[in-house]
Design a protein around this motif. Structure first.
Motif, PDB file in Angstrom:
ATOM      1  N   SER A   1     -15.634   1.719  32.432  1.00  0.00           N
ATOM      2  CA  SER A   1     -15.823   3.076  31.549  1.00  0.00           C
ATOM      3  C   SER A   1     -15.459   3.992  32.578  1.00  0.00           C
ATOM      4  O   SER A   1     -15.901   4.183  33.872  1.00  0.00           O
ATOM      5  CB  SER A   1     -16.908   3.233  31.028  1.00  0.00           C
ATOM      6  N   LEU A   2     -14.633   5.022  32.145  1.00  0.00           N
ATOM      7  CA  LEU A   2     -14.308   6.218  32.909  1.00  0.00           C
ATOM      8  C   LEU A   2     -14.796   7.478  32.216  1.00  0.00           C
ATOM      9  O   LEU A   2     -14.807   7.607  30.861  1.00  0.00           O
ATOM     10  CB  LEU A   2     -12.781   6.334  33.120  1.00  0.00           C
ATOM     11  N   ASP A   3     -15.677   8.176  33.088  1.00  0.00           N
ATOM     12  CA  ASP A   3     -16.276   9.551  32.321  1.00  0.00           C
ATOM     13  C   ASP A   3     -16.293  10.564  33.525  1.00  0.00           C
ATOM     14  O   ASP A   3     -17.001  10.443  34.316  1.00  0.00           O
ATOM     15  CB  ASP A   3     -17.727   8.896  31.922  1.00  0.00           C
ATOM     16  N   ASP A   4     -15.173  11.540  33.376  1.00  0.00           N
ATOM     17  CA  ASP A   4     -14.809  12.588  34.274  1.00  0.00           C
ATOM     18  C   ASP A   4     -14.888  11.866  35.687  1.00  0.00           C
ATOM     19  O   ASP A   4     -13.736  11.429  36.023  1.00  0.00           O
ATOM     20  CB  ASP A   4     -15.854  13.517  33.924  1.00  0.00           C
ATOM     21  N   ARG A   5     -15.815  12.157  36.533  1.00  0.00           N
ATOM     22  CA  ARG A   5     -16.006  11.939  37.796  1.00  0.00           C
ATOM     23  C   ARG A   5     -16.714  10.616  38.021  1.00  0.00           C
ATOM     24  O   ARG A   5     -16.987  10.348  39.066  1.00  0.00           O
ATOM     25  CB  ARG A   5     -16.341  12.947  38.864  1.00  0.00           C
ATOM     26  N   GLU A   6     -17.016   9.741  36.950  1.00  0.00           N
ATOM     27  CA  GLU A   6     -17.657   8.490  36.966  1.00  0.00           C
ATOM     28  C   GLU A   6     -16.830   7.533  36.674  1.00  0.00           C
ATOM     29  O   GLU A   6     -16.327   7.440  35.694  1.00  0.00           O
ATOM     30  CB  GLU A   6     -19.082   9.103  36.334  1.00  0.00           C
ATOM     31  N   VAL A   7     -17.161   6.224  37.146  1.00  0.00           N
ATOM     32  CA  VAL A   7     -16.695   4.921  36.755  1.00  0.00           C
ATOM     33  C   VAL A   7     -17.887   3.848  36.653  1.00  0.00           C
ATOM     34  O   VAL A   7     -18.479   3.916  37.886  1.00  0.00           O
ATOM     35  CB  VAL A   7     -15.544   4.341  37.667  1.00  0.00           C
ATOM     36  N   VAL A   8     -17.940   3.402  35.642  1.00  0.00           N
ATOM     37  CA  VAL A   8     -19.150   2.453  35.268  1.00  0.00           C
ATOM     38  C   VAL A   8     -18.346   1.042  35.237  1.00  0.00           C
ATOM     39  O   VAL A   8     -17.495   0.896  34.048  1.00  0.00           O
ATOM     40  CB  VAL A   8     -19.975   2.943  34.289  1.00  0.00           C
ATOM     41  N   VAL A   9     -18.859  -0.136  35.729  1.00  0.00           N
ATOM     42  CA  VAL A   9     -18.407  -1.190  35.709  1.00  0.00           C
ATOM     43  C   VAL A   9     -19.578  -2.145  35.185  1.00  0.00           C
ATOM     44  O   VAL A   9     -20.652  -2.438  35.899  1.00  0.00           O
ATOM     45  CB  VAL A   9     -17.724  -2.012  36.892  1.00  0.00           C
ATOM     46  N   ARG A  10     -19.329  -2.684  34.290  1.00  0.00           N
ATOM     47  CA  ARG A  10     -20.295  -3.668  33.541  1.00  0.00           C
ATOM     48  C   ARG A  10     -19.624  -5.096  33.518  1.00  0.00           C
ATOM     49  O   ARG A  10     -18.739  -5.290  33.023  1.00  0.00           O
ATOM     50  CB  ARG A  10     -20.967  -3.289  32.337  1.00  0.00           C
TER      51      ARG A  10
END
Length: 632
Positions: A577-586
């Protein structure tokens, strides 16, 4: 177009008769509309195949998946008999309501009159005979085409398009066909029906324009680019066998296709994650993809035809659009389209505007119809374009225009367009442009600059997508705020809206105008972003999104599943997931137990570079982008 707009259709049928049969021969008359001339007398080459094909068409016609409320009239009568506090007025009102809402399609007391879908459409030509049906709930369409000289030997042919009466007597007669008897079909009105003589039934049918529009939408969707692959009949049999032996008690209830270039298609049945390996030809697409489809139990209507089937071609168009199954029977073809909607739902409403013809010049539309009417075997799009002297876009718009009116049909099995008219007097295309007045108003709002705004689109993982927005209606001098969630099965849940309609009845009357406008805008934005992903400039426009990638692990075959060709298997899933300045990997093998890694960056550009770098690295490791499957 309002929900009450209808097209009046007059029909005249001779009474259905029992077949004439003995030990060696079988003769059956199929009555057609006496007001439209078309007919055929033919000896069938393979009566058993014709029987099962006609029975399949009848099953599609009779299918209705709409919710039907239980009739509580008997229970209320019991309460009255027991002296309970239920008045006769309440009982009578309940009976009247149920009779109007669910008592068949009769709209008045006059025999032979009523409101409902069209009878099967029969088209007879020198090339063959075609029968088309569309279910009452708009969820299934079927077209059976039997080729002349191969499927039957014609004794007499009267070309034309008419309607065919299929009732209980006729269905019972079709079921008595046997392969060991010489079988003859007589398709025609007969002298009595043509002259409105004794034993003739006349009907005045009111066909809802929204039903006609959905009929045209199923046809129009077949012209869109699609992922196409081939299954062996045994593969489809294994799917139907598994669904017959097991019943899902929890969602999602989808049939998922994993398509990897150079490998046979794989089918996964949810929620059990049961893998069925394909045994047909390898998928020839350019990139691997996962596609999720709904309405899998409707495939059971094909069960009786699988023993006669040589191959099954599958065309998957896109989210909310129909899936097409084309069965090759040797001397005949059956095309089954399972739509992504029913008339009580609106999951596919966001894609309807892709299937509506734009402005078409009268001369261009006339040239297209003239060219098709002069070709008994139909024309491909390239051949039609050449005869019209138009470009591809002009020819396609003309085709969509005629499909919208019901004057052209797409023979998907052979890739050709043919002229045939659903109604003797086709309605104006503009009357069928929108599903109802609310959808028309939603398109009007979308045409106004800055009238519809998406304020938040939140990916909820396995639960679906949350959409929030604001709609400014300058004509009503009002601003509406709406929000709703689209779950993994395409249904709308947890909806709110500040419009008077929603405050009055919630979703019982269907989606509100602001909700339709937001859904349409969301679909268009998603399509624009998907097209932009291939360019560096387009990627800069993507500030928030989620992609799902999966890789199939080695199957663990259970002994009890060996006979059906099914195997228990798992897959490793990455949700990036990309959310502006954040990347979340599950990541993980089970959606409820996934590990997570959260990365924060100094700038949105750095986060975007990391996001696309991870997607490319996973692709190099053999992971398949299943994001489209999540959105279906």
């Amino acid at each position: 177009m309002s929900a009450n707009d209808v097209a009046a259709v007059k029909l005249r049928y001779a009474a259905a008769s029992e077949p004439v049969t003995d030990d060696e021969s079988f003769r059956l008359h199929l009555p057609t509309d006496g007001l439209r001339e078309a007919g055929l007398v033919a000896k069938l080459t393979r009566p058993g195949v014709a029987r099962d094909a006609l029975m399949t068409v009848a099953d599609v016609l009779a299918s209705d998946l709409r919710f039907k409320a239980r009739d509580r009239a008997d229970y209320l009568a019991y309460l009255i008999a027991q002296g309970k506090r239920v008045s006769n007025e309440v009982w009578d009102a309940q009976k009247r309501f149920l009779a109007e809402k669910y008592g068949g399609e009769s709209g008045d007391d006059e025999e032979g009159s009523g409101r409902g879908p069209l009878d099967p459409v029969l088209t007879v030509s020198e090339a063959g005979v075609a029968i088309e049906v569309f279910s009452t709930d708009e969820s299934a369409y079927a077209r059976l085409f039997i080729r002349s000289g191969e499927g039957y030997t014609a004794e007499s042919v009267t070309p034309g398009t008419t309607h065919l009466a299929i009732d209980e007597v006729l269905t019972r007669g079709i079921g008595r066909m046997r392969s060991y008897r010489e079988s003859t079909l007589e398709i025609g009105a007969g002298a009595a029906a043509a002259e409105s003589g004794e034993g003739v039934t006349e009907r005045e049918l009111e066909v809802p324009l929204r039903w006609l529009r959905a009929f045209g939408q199923v046809q129009a969707a077949s012209t869109l680019p699609a992922r196409e692959f081939e299954l062996s009949p045994i593969d489809l049999y294994n799917v139907l066998l598994t669904l017959r032996m097991r019943r899902a008690k929890t969602s999602p209830r989808a049939l998922r296709f994993e398509l990897v270039p150079g490998e046979a298609p794989r089918m996964i049945l949810e929620p059990w994650e049961q893998l069925i390996e394909g045994t047909g030809p390898a998928y020839q697409g350019a990139t691997p993809v996962v596609v999720r489809t709904w309405g899998r139990r409707r495939l059971s209507v094909l069960a009786r035809l699988l023993p006669h089937c040589k191959s099954v071609r599958v065309r998957l168009v896109g989210a909310g659009l129909p899936a097409y199954y084309i069965l090759d029977l040797g001397d005949a073809e059956l095309t089954l389209a399972l739509s992504g909607w029913t008339d009580s739902g609106w999951a596919g409403i966001a894609t309807f505007d892709l299937l509506v013809a734009g402005e078409v010049k009268a001369k261009l539309a006339e040239a297209a119809l003239t060219a098709l009417q002069g070709a008994d075997a139909g024309l491909t799009l390239a051949e039609l374009q050449e005869k019209m002297g138009a470009d591809v876009a002009g020819a396609r718009q003309a085709i969509l225009h005629h499909m919208q009116r019901g004057t052209v049909v797409h023979d998907l099995a052979n890739g050709r367009f043919l002229a045939r008219s659903l109604l003797a007097n086709p309605p104006d295309a503009e009357a069928l442009r929108y599903r109802d007045a609310r959808e028309e108003q939603a398109h009007r709002l979308l045409a106004e600059k800055q009238a519809v705004t998406l304020t938040k689109v939140h990916e909820l993982g396995g639960q679906g997508t949350r959409i929030e927005g604001e709609v400014v209606d300058s004509a009503a001098h009002r601003t509406y705020r709406s929000s709703f969630t689209i779950d993994r099965e395409g249904r709308t849940v947890d909806a709110t809206c500040t419009s008077p309609q929603f405050r009055r009845s919630g979703l019982r009357e269907g989606p509100t105008v602001p909700m339709i406008a937001l859904r349409l805008l969301f679909a268009r934005r998603q399509a624009e972003l998907e097209r932009a992903r291939g360019t560096e400039e387009g990627r800069k426009l993507i500030r928030a999104e989620t992609r799902v990638l999966v890789r199939r692990q080695a199957p663990r075959r259970a002994a009890s599943d060996n006979k059906s060709g099914a195997a228990n298997t798992g897959s490793l899933t990455y949700r990036v997931s990309l959310d502006d300045r954040e990347v979340v990997v599950r990541w993980g093998t089970h959606p409820q137990h996934m590990r997570m890694h959260r990365l924060r960056f100094a700038s949105a550009d750095d986060a975007r570079d990391e996001y696309f770098g991870r997607l490319e690295a996973l692709g190099d490791k053999g992971f398949i982008d299943a994001s489209a499957a999540e959105m279906v």
